[in-house]
Design a protein around this motif. Structure first.
Motif, PDB file in Angstrom:
ATOM      1  N   ARG A 153       0.848  -1.189   0.000  1.00  0.00           N
ATOM      2  CA  ARG A 153       0.000   0.000   0.000  1.00  0.00           C
ATOM      3  C   ARG A 153       0.886   1.242   0.000  1.00  0.00           C
ATOM      4  O   ARG A 153       1.780   1.376   0.856  1.00  0.00           O
ATOM      5  N   LEU A 154       0.686   2.129  -0.995  1.00  0.00           N
ATOM      6  CA  LEU A 154       1.398   3.401  -1.004  1.00  0.00           C
ATOM      7  C   LEU A 154       0.434   4.451  -0.468  1.00  0.00           C
ATOM      8  O   LEU A 154      -0.652   4.644  -1.020  1.00  0.00           O
ATOM      9  N   THR A 155       0.823   5.129   0.595  1.00  0.00           N
ATOM     10  CA  THR A 155      -0.071   6.128   1.191  1.00  0.00           C
ATOM     11  C   THR A 155      -0.039   7.418   0.387  1.00  0.00           C
ATOM     12  O   THR A 155       0.811   7.604  -0.493  1.00  0.00           O
ATOM     13  N   ASP A 156      -0.945   8.322   0.722  1.00  0.00           N
ATOM     14  CA  ASP A 156      -0.993   9.620   0.048  1.00  0.00           C
ATOM     15  C   ASP A 156       0.290  10.402   0.307  1.00  0.00           C
ATOM     16  O   ASP A 156       0.665  11.276  -0.470  1.00  0.00           O
ATOM     17  N   GLU A 157       0.939  10.076   1.415  1.00  0.00           N
ATOM     18  CA  GLU A 157       2.185  10.767   1.751  1.00  0.00           C
ATOM     19  C   GLU A 157       3.384  10.105   1.075  1.00  0.00           C
ATOM     20  O   GLU A 157       4.528  10.526   1.279  1.00  0.00           O
ATOM     21  N   GLY A 158       3.148   9.071   0.295  1.00  0.00           N
ATOM     22  CA  GLY A 158       4.214   8.423  -0.432  1.00  0.00           C
ATOM     23  C   GLY A 158       4.961   7.355   0.337  1.00  0.00           C
ATOM     24  O   GLY A 158       6.007   6.870  -0.107  1.00  0.00           O
ATOM     25  N   GLU A 159       4.410   6.972   1.485  1.00  0.00           N
ATOM     26  CA  GLU A 159       5.084   5.929   2.256  1.00  0.00           C
ATOM     27  C   GLU A 159       4.669   4.561   1.738  1.00  0.00           C
ATOM     28  O   GLU A 159       3.512   4.351   1.391  1.00  0.00           O
ATOM     29  N   ARG A 160       5.635   3.663   1.688  1.00  0.00           N
ATOM     30  CA  ARG A 160       5.346   2.300   1.243  1.00  0.00           C
ATOM     31  C   ARG A 160       5.147   1.406   2.467  1.00  0.00           C
ATOM     32  O   ARG A 160       6.063   1.229   3.278  1.00  0.00           O
TER      33      ARG A 160
ATOM     34  N   THR B 139       6.158  -5.937   7.041  1.00  0.00           N
ATOM     35  CA  THR B 139       7.526  -6.011   6.511  1.00  0.00           C
ATOM     36  C   THR B 139       8.112  -4.657   6.131  1.00  0.00           C
ATOM     37  O   THR B 139       9.327  -4.490   6.138  1.00  0.00           O
ATOM     38  N   GLU B 140       7.259  -3.687   5.776  1.00  0.00           N
ATOM     39  CA  GLU B 140       7.764  -2.362   5.397  1.00  0.00           C
ATOM     40  C   GLU B 140       6.865  -1.273   5.972  1.00  0.00           C
ATOM     41  O   GLU B 140       5.640  -1.396   5.951  1.00  0.00           O
ATOM     42  N   GLY B 141       7.493  -0.224   6.472  1.00  0.00           N
ATOM     43  CA  GLY B 141       6.715   0.906   6.991  1.00  0.00           C
ATOM     44  C   GLY B 141       6.201   0.690   8.405  1.00  0.00           C
ATOM     45  O   GLY B 141       5.139   1.195   8.768  1.00  0.00           O
ATOM     46  N   LEU B 142       6.963  -0.038   9.207  1.00  0.00           N
ATOM     47  CA  LEU B 142       6.520  -0.350  10.571  1.00  0.00           C
ATOM     48  C   LEU B 142       6.267   0.905  11.411  1.00  0.00           C
ATOM     49  O   LEU B 142       5.341   0.933  12.223  1.00  0.00           O
ATOM     50  N   GLU B 143       7.089   1.935  11.216  1.00  0.00           N
ATOM     51  CA  GLU B 143       6.908   3.151  12.016  1.00  0.00           C
ATOM     52  C   GLU B 143       5.576   3.817  11.719  1.00  0.00           C
ATOM     53  O   GLU B 143       4.874   4.255  12.620  1.00  0.00           O
ATOM     54  N   VAL B 144       5.244   3.869  10.432  1.00  0.00           N
ATOM     55  CA  VAL B 144       3.962   4.467  10.048  1.00  0.00           C
ATOM     56  C   VAL B 144       2.810   3.623  10.578  1.00  0.00           C
ATOM     57  O   VAL B 144       1.803   4.141  11.058  1.00  0.00           O
TER      58      VAL B 144
END
Length: 202
Positions: free
Chosen positions: A24-31, A104-109
DNA sequence: ATGACGATTTACT
DNA sequence: GTAAATCGTCATA
């Protein structure tokens, strides 16, 4: 994954999604991404636990009837979202409920989306996506993401698994949270990876 | 127009 | 283990 890989019966697709990665790519560009470790199959008219039971067809569950590979995100309990992936051919009312991911990716978000525990301490990683509503909250999925074609959408898709999980690790079980009426309640339509600490309920 | 309920999660006893 | 939270959806009228 390709249209072709989604255009199979739900009982085939649900276990095949184990090990695949939801991105999922967020509106803020985070993967944000997670490996699928738990799924459930929901069928058509005969399945008493399905939103499409008795051929029910409404604006909400329309994605269940769409071509395999269409997202079906719905709102429930006045506060939660659950994400499904439709399967089969157009007209088939089938969907796979994504019940848990190994983040697996973007744990902080994800932690930010999920919030801290009430005592202020951060939740453990195993509490980020270990449930259908949890994973939607972690990835920021809501009803605006329903009815999307996962084979072409730039912000939400599933990457195929490179290898299938070992057979001995796949546990088959009865579905969770579907009440107590009807023969379909006891049907083995839930699959999860027995070795994963990210599964919703043991 | 109205009422009952839900493919859940969280906190509390 | 039990209970509250919280509102869109769907069936009934």
């Amino acid at each position: 994954m390709t249209r072709r890989s989604y255009a199979v019966d739900v009982m085939t697709l649900a276990p095949r999604l184990l090990g695949a990665t939801l991105v999922r790519l967020t509106d803020e560009g985070e993967r944000l991404a997670g490996r699928i470790v738990e799924t459930e199959a929901y069928g058509g008219a005969e399945d008493t636990a399905s939103h499409a039971h008795k051929g029910r067809r409404t604006a909400r569950n329309e994605p269940m009837y769409a071509a395999g590979g269409t997202s079906y995100v719905y709102f429930t309990y006045g506060m939660h979202h659950c994400m499904n992936v439709s399967s089969g051919k157009p007209g088939d009312a089938q969907a796979v409920l994504l019940r848990a991911l190994e983040p697996t990716e973007g744990l902080e978000v994800m932690h930010a989306h999920r919030g801290a525990r009430k005592d202020g301490r951060p939740k453990p990683d195993t509490d980020l996506c270990s449930g259908p509503a949890k994973l939607c909250q972690a990835l920021g999925l809501d009803r605006s993401m329903t009815g999307l074609d996962l084979t072409t959408h730039p912000r939400l898709w599933i990457e195929p698994r490179l290898r299938a999980p070992i057979e001995a690790d796949i546990v088959t079980a009865v579905r969770v949270g579907i009440g107590s009426a009807g023969a379909w309640v006891s049907a083995p339509m839930r699959w999860y990876l027995g070795s994963s600490p990210h599964v919703s309920v043991r």
